[in-house]
Scaffold this active site. Structure first.
Site, PDB file in Angstrom:
ATOM      1  N   ARG A  48      20.282  46.557  35.590  1.00  0.00           N
ATOM      2  CA  ARG A  48      19.821  47.645  34.726  1.00  0.00           C
ATOM      3  C   ARG A  48      18.863  47.179  33.636  1.00  0.00           C
ATOM      4  O   ARG A  48      18.099  47.970  33.106  1.00  0.00           O
ATOM      5  CB  ARG A  48      21.037  48.332  34.094  1.00  0.00           C
ATOM      6  CG  ARG A  48      21.789  49.219  35.065  1.00  0.00           C
ATOM      7  CD  ARG A  48      23.014  49.843  34.441  1.00  0.00           C
ATOM      8  NE  ARG A  48      24.050  48.845  34.168  1.00  0.00           N
ATOM      9  CZ  ARG A  48      25.253  49.147  33.726  1.00  0.00           C
ATOM     10  NH1 ARG A  48      25.585  50.401  33.487  1.00  0.00           N
ATOM     11  NH2 ARG A  48      26.149  48.202  33.517  1.00  0.00           N
ATOM     12  N   HIS A 185      35.464  31.082  45.109  1.00  0.00           N
ATOM     13  CA  HIS A 185      34.747  29.852  44.761  1.00  0.00           C
ATOM     14  C   HIS A 185      35.613  28.606  44.889  1.00  0.00           C
ATOM     15  O   HIS A 185      35.103  27.497  45.011  1.00  0.00           O
ATOM     16  CB  HIS A 185      34.143  29.952  43.361  1.00  0.00           C
ATOM     17  CG  HIS A 185      35.148  29.965  42.259  1.00  0.00           C
ATOM     18  ND1 HIS A 185      35.652  31.120  41.710  1.00  0.00           N
ATOM     19  CD2 HIS A 185      35.756  28.951  41.588  1.00  0.00           C
ATOM     20  CE1 HIS A 185      36.507  30.821  40.767  1.00  0.00           C
ATOM     21  NE2 HIS A 185      36.599  29.515  40.662  1.00  0.00           N
ATOM     22  N   LYS A 189      34.994  24.038  46.986  1.00  0.00           N
ATOM     23  CA  LYS A 189      35.262  22.680  46.516  1.00  0.00           C
ATOM     24  C   LYS A 189      35.506  21.751  47.698  1.00  0.00           C
ATOM     25  O   LYS A 189      36.215  22.087  48.640  1.00  0.00           O
ATOM     26  CB  LYS A 189      36.470  22.685  45.564  1.00  0.00           C
ATOM     27  CG  LYS A 189      36.240  23.546  44.328  1.00  0.00           C
ATOM     28  CD  LYS A 189      37.417  23.521  43.395  1.00  0.00           C
ATOM     29  CE  LYS A 189      37.184  24.464  42.220  1.00  0.00           C
ATOM     30  NZ  LYS A 189      36.020  24.097  41.402  1.00  0.00           N
ATOM     31  N   GLU A 223      44.611  25.524  33.299  1.00  0.00           N
ATOM     32  CA  GLU A 223      43.400  25.629  32.489  1.00  0.00           C
ATOM     33  C   GLU A 223      43.764  25.396  31.034  1.00  0.00           C
ATOM     34  O   GLU A 223      44.784  25.902  30.551  1.00  0.00           O
ATOM     35  CB  GLU A 223      42.768  27.013  32.642  1.00  0.00           C
ATOM     36  CG  GLU A 223      42.265  27.315  34.034  1.00  0.00           C
ATOM     37  CD  GLU A 223      41.589  28.682  34.095  1.00  0.00           C
ATOM     38  OE1 GLU A 223      40.364  28.745  33.866  1.00  0.00           O
ATOM     39  OE2 GLU A 223      42.285  29.668  34.351  1.00  0.00           O
ATOM     40  N   ASP A 242      44.891  37.438  38.694  1.00  0.00           N
ATOM     41  CA  ASP A 242      43.662  36.664  38.547  1.00  0.00           C
ATOM     42  C   ASP A 242      43.616  35.445  39.462  1.00  0.00           C
ATOM     43  O   ASP A 242      42.548  35.069  39.944  1.00  0.00           O
ATOM     44  CB  ASP A 242      43.511  36.220  37.086  1.00  0.00           C
ATOM     45  CG  ASP A 242      42.150  35.607  36.802  1.00  0.00           C
ATOM     46  OD1 ASP A 242      41.137  36.186  37.244  1.00  0.00           O
ATOM     47  OD2 ASP A 242      42.100  34.552  36.152  1.00  0.00           O
ATOM     48  N   HIS A 247      43.024  32.497  44.966  1.00  0.00           N
ATOM     49  CA  HIS A 247      42.911  31.040  44.955  1.00  0.00           C
ATOM     50  C   HIS A 247      44.171  30.347  45.475  1.00  0.00           C
ATOM     51  O   HIS A 247      44.114  29.501  46.376  1.00  0.00           O
ATOM     52  CB  HIS A 247      42.635  30.537  43.532  1.00  0.00           C
ATOM     53  CG  HIS A 247      41.436  31.147  42.885  1.00  0.00           C
ATOM     54  ND1 HIS A 247      40.319  31.512  43.594  1.00  0.00           N
ATOM     55  CD2 HIS A 247      41.173  31.435  41.587  1.00  0.00           C
ATOM     56  CE1 HIS A 247      39.422  32.003  42.759  1.00  0.00           C
ATOM     57  NE2 HIS A 247      39.918  31.976  41.540  1.00  0.00           N
ATOM     58  N   LYS A 347      46.938  29.680  31.452  1.00  0.00           N
ATOM     59  CA  LYS A 347      45.934  29.409  30.428  1.00  0.00           C
ATOM     60  C   LYS A 347      46.568  28.593  29.295  1.00  0.00           C
ATOM     61  O   LYS A 347      47.776  28.621  29.088  1.00  0.00           O
ATOM     62  CB  LYS A 347      45.409  30.720  29.843  1.00  0.00           C
ATOM     63  CG  LYS A 347      44.712  31.633  30.835  1.00  0.00           C
ATOM     64  CD  LYS A 347      43.302  31.185  31.088  1.00  0.00           C
ATOM     65  CE  LYS A 347      42.536  32.233  31.870  1.00  0.00           C
ATOM     66  NZ  LYS A 347      41.157  31.758  32.212  1.00  0.00           N
TER      67      LYS A 347
END
Length: 498
Positions: A48, A185, A189, A223, A242, A247, A347
């Site tokens: 946009r 993603h 790896k 993480e 998530d 994953h 996290k």
């Protein structure tokens, strides 16, 4: 396998976003540097933000120096920049798709791209169905003659089983399953891809890769960062949505799958789907016993004080969203009967690390009863996925000296030491495979739905729990005490990545 690199156009929806500048363009640059892009290649961005193609090239030309994985060769960048085009438009506006159709026709003539189009949806999930529908209306998804049309979809792919099924149904109104590339993603790896080679190309591991020799499997995806600027998204998703259905269950599939009949994409994906189908479903009582949620409180990371999750921007002060999850799963198959798979992700843990730890059963102690040896450590195979990609094997050996003493030693393989440092974003292999038509590393519709089928009972029980029932853990620790107790009840303990 050697793959053809046909003429093609990569069309990026959401081309003004972070993914494009941080991952996609640097990945294309790396592919060009390795001569893995065809001469007949172009990139068309659609977003946009008002911008011309010249503005788009200038913008990415400035950003590539910040996000490239190594030094930028001006001549090589100029080669890629000449192939960048841009359209400004709204994803819901049919006029934008007419502009896209016209521009693609021009690019086909000027660049010889043969009407082969890869549409990459780097947008919010709410646009997935609409973009595909609009592409279908314009005939841009229709494959005629030798030309191909493919669509890459980023996660999240649904937020539960019902929404995943609905999205699959909507996409199949326009696309054939073979045209849909659901990207993860993590599967870009090298170490993840190496699991297949490690297991099936080495005769010493596969014979002991079952319930007779393996005690349990742990998969950790840790993480150290918090939610950063993603508070609004994370409030809706949480750690479970998530990370786990995509994953982490993909890693479970690679570890637990049976040998495929070949490396053909469908043969590999068939075996991965069988693993997901065999995961033992959890009832309400088992969810309470076999899963743990957690939310980070304030604490210290790398010597710096960091705030609690509830104090992060765009997060509710009464939030019960889980930033940590641990769970125990069983796979109901002959190979894996009674072998627990422990999964953990969160996290604000002490470090960033993703690894698979396969612990073997202890050998009989009979031989060592009349020696000073008081225990034997089990053999442990660790597959490190990030950041220090490699594989290590722990075993016992005699310590030199006149008495029998046993010490633990490690055989360690590191990718960078053996094969040198590779400049990679993690997307190069995935983009290359999309262009080559190899769907091996991409999720199929049945795999997505089977993953959510495992998650739905957990989500339902957690949703019914009161807000105060989510255990807290201090930032910089390995999660709540309840996660340790999950393994302690089984006489085991977590392996914390070192």
């Amino acid at each position: 396998m050697e793959q053809q690199r046909p003429p093609s156009v990569l069309v990026v929806f959401g081309a003004d976003g972070d993914l494009t500048k941080r991952k996609l363009i640097p990945s294309l640059y790396n592919l060009a540097s390795s001569q893995l892009l065809p001469q007949e290649f172009a990139v068309v961005g659609l977003a946009r933000t008002p911008m011309s193609s010249a503005d788009f090239r200038d913008k990415l030309g400035r950003e590539i120096h910040e996000y490239a994985t190594g030094p930028v060769d001006p001549a090589l960048w100029d080669w890629l920049a000449q192939r960048l085009y841009y359209i400004s438009g709204d994803f819901r506006d049919s006029h934008a798709y007419q502009q896209l159709q016209d521009l693609l026709a021009q690019v086909d003539k000027s660049r010889g791209t043969c009407s082969n189009y890869l549409f990459y949806l780097a947008t919010a999930p709410s646009f997935f169905s609409e973009i595909v529908r609009q592409l279908g209306v314009k005939g841009l998804t229709l494959q005629t003659g030798s030309s191909w049309r493919r669509v890459v979809i980023e996660k999240p792919f649904g937020h539960d089983l019902a929404s995943a099924r609905a999205l699959n149904h909507e996409l199949r109104q326009v696309l054939d399953e073979s045209q849909i590339y659901r990207i993860d993603h993590y599967l870009g790896k090298e170490t993840v891809q190496n699991i297949l080679v490690f297991r099936f190309a080495n005769g010493i591991f596969e014979p002991v890769w079952d319930r007779r020799y393996i005690d349990h499997v742990q998969i950790t995806a840790a993480e150290s960062i918090g939610v950063e600027h993603r508070g609004s998204y994370y409030e809706e998703a949480g750690a479970l949505r998530d990370m786990v259905p995509n994953h982490m269950l993909q890693l479970v599939s690679f570890v637990a799958m049976e040998p495929p009949s070949s490396f053909d994409a469908n043969a590999v994906r068939d075996e991965k789907a069988k693993v997901l189908r065999a995961i033992q479903p959890l009832n309400q009582i088992e969810v309470l016993r076999s899963t743990v949620a957690g939310q980070y409180a304030e604490g210290t990371i790398a010597g710096q004080r960091v705030p609690a999750y509830r104090s992060e921007p765009n997060v509710s002060p009464e939030s019960k969203t889980a930033t940590f999850v641990a769970l125990k799963l069983f796979i109901e198959s002959w190979r894996w009967a009674e072998v627990p798979f422990y999964l953990r992700t969160g996290k604000r843990l002490p470090k960033r690390a993703t690894e698979i730890a396969v612990q073997f059963k202890r050998p009989p102690f009979l031989l060592f009863r009349k020696t000073p040896v008081d225990q034997l450590e089990p053999n442990l195979l660790v597959i490190r996925i990030q950041p220090d990609e490699g594989i290590s094997l722990r075993f016992d050996a005699k310590i030199p000296g006149p008495t029998v003493r046993v010490g633990t030693v490690d055989m360690d393989f590191q990718y960078t030491k053996y094969f040198g440092h590779t400049t990679s974003t993690g997307y190069e292999t995935l983009l290359h495979d999309c262009l080559a038509g190899d769907a091996t590393l991409f999720r199929r519709a049945d795999s997505v739905e089977l993953s959510w089928k495992v998650m739905d009972p957990i989500l339902d029980v957690w949703k019914a729990l009161p807000s105060g029932s989510v255990p807290k853990y201090a930032a910089g620790t390995w999660g709540p005490q309840e996660a340790d107790e999950l393994l302690q009840r089984d006489g085991r303990q977590w392996r914390n990545p070192s």
